[in-house]
Design a protein around this motif. Structure first.
Motif, short mmCIF file in Angstrom:
data_model
loop_
_atom_site.label_atom_id
_atom_site.label_comp_id
_atom_site.label_asym_id
_atom_site.label_seq_id
_atom_site.Cartn_x
_atom_site.Cartn_y
_atom_site.Cartn_z
N ILE A 163 0.82 -1.21 0.00
CA ILE A 163 0.00 0.00 0.00
C ILE A 163 0.86 1.26 0.00
O ILE A 163 0.37 2.34 -0.33
N GLN A 164 2.13 1.11 0.35
CA GLN A 164 3.04 2.26 0.25
C GLN A 164 4.48 1.78 0.26
O GLN A 164 4.83 0.82 0.96
N LYS A 165 5.30 2.46 -0.54
CA LYS A 165 6.73 2.17 -0.56
C LYS A 165 7.48 3.48 -0.69
O LYS A 165 7.08 4.37 -1.46
N GLU A 166 8.57 3.60 0.07
CA GLU A 166 9.45 4.75 -0.03
C GLU A 166 10.88 4.26 -0.18
O GLU A 166 11.28 3.29 0.49
N VAL A 167 11.65 4.93 -1.04
CA VAL A 167 13.05 4.52 -1.25
C VAL A 167 13.94 5.75 -1.35
O VAL A 167 13.49 6.84 -1.73
N TYR A 168 15.21 5.54 -1.00
CA TYR A 168 16.25 6.54 -1.22
C TYR A 168 17.48 5.79 -1.68
O TYR A 168 17.98 4.91 -0.97
N ASP A 169 17.94 6.11 -2.88
CA ASP A 169 19.06 5.36 -3.46
C ASP A 169 20.41 6.02 -3.25
O ASP A 169 21.41 5.65 -3.87
N GLY A 170 20.46 6.99 -2.34
CA GLY A 170 21.69 7.72 -2.09
C GLY A 170 21.70 9.09 -2.74
O GLY A 170 22.51 9.95 -2.39
N LYS A 171 20.78 9.29 -3.68
CA LYS A 171 20.68 10.58 -4.37
C LYS A 171 19.25 11.09 -4.44
O LYS A 171 18.99 12.27 -4.21
N VAL A 172 18.32 10.18 -4.78
CA VAL A 172 16.95 10.57 -5.04
C VAL A 172 16.00 9.78 -4.15
O VAL A 172 16.18 8.58 -3.95
N GLY A 173 14.98 10.46 -3.64
CA GLY A 173 13.96 9.79 -2.84
C GLY A 173 12.65 9.74 -3.59
O GLY A 173 12.25 10.72 -4.24
N LYS A 174 11.97 8.61 -3.54
CA LYS A 174 10.70 8.44 -4.24
C LYS A 174 9.68 7.76 -3.34
O LYS A 174 10.05 7.02 -2.43
N GLN A 175 8.42 8.01 -3.64
CA GLN A 175 7.33 7.36 -2.91
C GLN A 175 6.30 6.82 -3.90
O GLN A 175 5.98 7.47 -4.89
N GLN A 176 5.82 5.62 -3.59
CA GLN A 176 4.74 5.04 -4.37
C GLN A 176 3.64 4.61 -3.41
O GLN A 176 3.88 3.91 -2.43
N SER A 177 2.42 5.06 -3.70
CA SER A 177 1.29 4.72 -2.85
C SER A 177 0.07 4.49 -3.71
O SER A 177 0.14 4.51 -4.94
N MET A 178 -1.08 4.30 -3.06
CA MET A 178 -2.30 4.07 -3.81
C MET A 178 -2.72 5.32 -4.58
O MET A 178 -3.57 5.25 -5.48
N GLN A 179 -2.12 6.47 -4.24
CA GLN A 179 -2.42 7.70 -4.96
C GLN A 179 -1.48 7.91 -6.15
O GLN A 179 -1.63 8.86 -6.90
N GLY A 180 -0.47 7.03 -6.31
CA GLY A 180 0.46 7.15 -7.42
C GLY A 180 1.89 7.33 -6.94
O GLY A 180 2.22 7.06 -5.78
N LYS A 181 2.76 7.79 -7.85
CA LYS A 181 4.19 7.97 -7.56
C LYS A 181 4.52 9.46 -7.46
O LYS A 181 3.89 10.29 -8.11
#
Length: 696
Positions: free
Chosen positions: A547-565
């Motif tokens: 239902i939700q995912k958040e990541v940080y690859d060392g440079k960029v942070g992103k979020q994906q949820s039921m509302q989109g990315k």
């Protein structure tokens, strides 16, 4: 560290009024309409009878709709529950959790099948259905009342739900305010001042619940009101059939001294470190019974002061000054002891100004007579509310029972609107002299004492502030002093050494954890991964669905949820960067964090160092490190959200060793949404793939 997303729902209540025009006469909206004569109210003729077991029954015929409602109210005085506070509430919940002849599922299905409502509370029951289902309804109601079957598994479920609610309330400033206000006004030795706690829940047993049921659920102290499409002739045989076997018994009654208001204005504070808002209450106990001749007049007075969007407190603190979303007051009536409270939730910067404005409105009500047009407007508003309330059968049932229970005149509610219309400006002035007492109040605030102490001291008659914990226990005005030689650096060094030591921590290249919880009956799992030098991922799953995912690859942070990315930026990006830092506490100094020890205070009964932490970007948080174990036991941080600032607290519990490193295996989160997470797995240096830190 676990990133939390908290949703809150704000309900906005709007009321409107419309005025009819006669003929072609133009309506002048600058002139308040003249109030007409109070309308008569027909509640129906109340008929009554009594069963041999002492059950008193009142029947109110209402043939407008083919429905019927049954209410049972017990005329019992609340009793002290001592070390098992919460027993009465859990007993009533158990009553609808299965009977000797029906499981909980069977009972729920039977109620749903006939489209009925059936509920229990510590002082009675309520049931309603269509008229054609009333025989089945009474069968179910009597089954719940006369044949409850208290089971340990059901009690355990109720306890779990209660503990979850308590966990959430521990960090909810409004819940804290309500709890401690009760203790301050009534005292811990009064039934209204007792608080349900985790410890008291642990003392509640089936035996105590059974004892409460056997003691208080008796017909000789019970009143039943029947409202709906019925006649006395048809319901009397049904009541005799389904409730005639209810056994009477002596029921104890306890009296209590009426708590009194403070002799002089005092100031009390519950510290909520890091909070950017304050919950302000100006409060004290009062003696106001429902059958008092003051009840209606006092209600009108309080409505003028703070019981609506057009009240003086609301217009002052919100509309005029912009201190708050809303400010209100309450003046309830009660058989034992009542309470006055004026309330607002405000920014720290205007806490003292808000107190000044609330006190100003209290004093204005005492010193100036209310204008006639303002009084007329409030009486019109209350008249409309009363008329609307009559649409609910439960209201009519309550009126019927109250009339008998509190020895009200038989025509009390029939004449309610006439008595309301008769309230005068002089009556309001007299009520203010009697019940508005700003010089005998407790000014009670939940907020950050570091921000508030100097602001609030001038309001205290003694120039002293009393401090309490979230359960209303008095605490020291200042935290215990830090021992000589103890610094932020030594506290962090002791923590690092205790969880495994710097050398062992430096060898950690990746960590992944999976923690589980239940939320509103649903299985939730939260998986987090860290990988050196600075990668982080968090995924929240409900069952198998992410239902939700958040990541940080060392440079960029992103979020994906039921509302989109979306890309993370601003405060959210800074938060995830911090979570991506391996062994963050060990690197505080290197990364430019500013640390300050504020003292020592108890956390779960054990002394802990209070450490203020400020990130390089200026974000503030507070951490607590156990003096004896050296472990971090709690942290608190305020986060900006679309609905305003939210303070979240995390407790770190039950540390366990994993490959030479200690990790908390239980994490309790409290805030606007609360949960307790238990570790299913903790893996160190098992090789987390880089793909974990991307969102496609």
């Amino acid at each position: 560290m676990i990133k939390k997303i908290i949703f809150s729902i704000t309900a906005v209540l709007i009321f409107t009024s419309a005025f009819a025009q006669k003929g072609d006469k133009k309506l002048d909206r600058s002139i308040r309409p003249v109030a007409g004569a109070a309308p008569g109210i027909k509640l129906g003729n109340i008929q009554s009878f009594e069963l041999p077991n002492g059950l008193k029954v009142f029947v109110v015929e209402n043939h407008k709709q083919a429905t019927v409602a049954y209410s049972i109210a017990l005329d019992i005085k609340p009793a002290l529950e001592n070390d098992a506070v919460g027993t009465a509430n859990m007993t009533s919940e158990l009553m609808t959790s299965g009977t000797k002849n029906k499981t909980k599922d069977q009972l729920d299905n039977d109620i749903d099948f006939i489209g009925a409502t059936l509920s229990a509370n510590p002082k009675g029951l309520y049931a309603a259905s269509l008229k054609k289902q009333q025989t089945k309804l009474l069968e179910l109601m009597s089954e719940v009342l006369l044949n409850p079957n208290f089971k340990q598994e059901e009690l355990d479920k109720i306890k779990t739900q209660t503990l979850s609610g308590l966990a959430q309330g521990k960090d909810d400033p409004d819940a804290i305010s309500d709890n401690v206000k009760a203790v301050l006004n009534y005292g811990a030795n009064h039934p209204y001042g007792e608080l349900t706690t985790e410890e008291s829940v642990s003392k509640i047993t089936l035996e105590k619940c059974n004892a409460y049921y056997q003691t208080y659920f008796r017909p000789n102290v019970a009143y039943m009101a029947i409202v709906g499409d019925v006649t006395l002739a048809e319901v009397k045989p049904l009541i005799e059939k389904y409730f005639g076997a209810w056994q009477k018994a002596d029921v104890p009654s306890t009296s209590y001294a009426i708590p009194t208001a403070p002799a002089k204005t005092r100031v009390a504070v519950v510290n909520k470190a890091g909070a950017v808002q304050s919950v302000v209450n100006i409060t004290y106990p009062v003696d106001l019974k429902l059958n008092s001749e003051d009840a209606i007049k006092a209600k009108v007075m309080n409505t003028i002061l703070g019981a609506g969007f057009s009240s003086r407190l609301f217009l002052n603190l919100r509309e005029k000054h912009g201190y708050t979303y809303g400010s209100y007051s309450s003046l309830n009536n009660d058989e034992l002891v009542s309470e006055f409270s004026a309330y607002a939730k405000v920014r720290n910067a205007v806490t003292d100004s808000s107190v000044i404005e609330i006190m100003s409105e209290l004093n204005r009500l005492r010193s100036e007579k209310v204008p006639q047009d303002e009084l007329d407007g409030i009486k019109n508003y209350l008249t409309g509310n009363f008329a609307i309330s009559l649409e609910d059968p439960a209201t009519i049932a309550r009126f019927a029972i109250n009339t008998e229970l509190y020895k009200l005149p038989k025509d009390y509610y029939a004449n309610y609107l006439k008595n309301l219309a008769a309230v005068t400006v002089d009556d309001i002035y007299a009520m203010a002299q009697k019940y508005i007492r700003p010089d005998n109040a407790t000014i009670f605030v939940v907020g950050d004492k570091e921000e508030l102490s100097k602001k609030l001291t001038p309001f205290s008659a003694t120039k002293n502030i009393e401090f309490y914990d979230i359960y209303g226990n008095a605490v020291a005005a200042v935290a215990k002093p830090i021992p000589v030689g103890v610094t932020p650096k030594t506290v962090i060094a002791d923590y690092v050494k205790t969880i495994g030591g710097a050398k062992a921590l430096m060898k950690v290249k990746d960590v992944s954890t999976k923690m589980n919880t239940k939320f509103q009956g649903m299985d939730i799992s939260i998986t987090t991964s860290q990988k050196a030098p600075g990668k982080y991922a968090m995924a929240v799953k409900m069952g198998e669905m992410v239902i939700q995912k958040e990541v940080y690859d060392g440079k960029v942070g992103k979020q994906q949820s039921m509302q989109g990315k979306k890309d993370l930026e601003g405060e959210s990006l800074e938060d995830i960067k911090a979570q991506a830092t391996m062994n963050l506490e060990m690197n505080y100094e290197k990364l430019g964090y500013k640390l300050e020890l504020k003292g020592i205070e108890a956390v779960s009964g054990k002394d802990a160092y209070i450490m203020a932490v400020v990130s390089p970007k200026g974000k503030k948080s507070t951490e607590w490190y156990d003096v004896e174990s050296k472990l971090k036991v709690k942290s608190s941080q305020t986060t900006s959200t679309e609905m305003g600032p939210v303070t979240n607290t995390t407790e770190f519990l039950e540390y366990k060793d994993v490959d030479g490193i200690k990790f908390p295996s239980v994490i309790a989160i409290s805030g606007a949404m609360s949960m307790k997470l238990t570790a299913e797995s903790i893996n160190v240096n098992k090789g987390v793939a880089d793909s974990e830190f991307t969102i496609k």
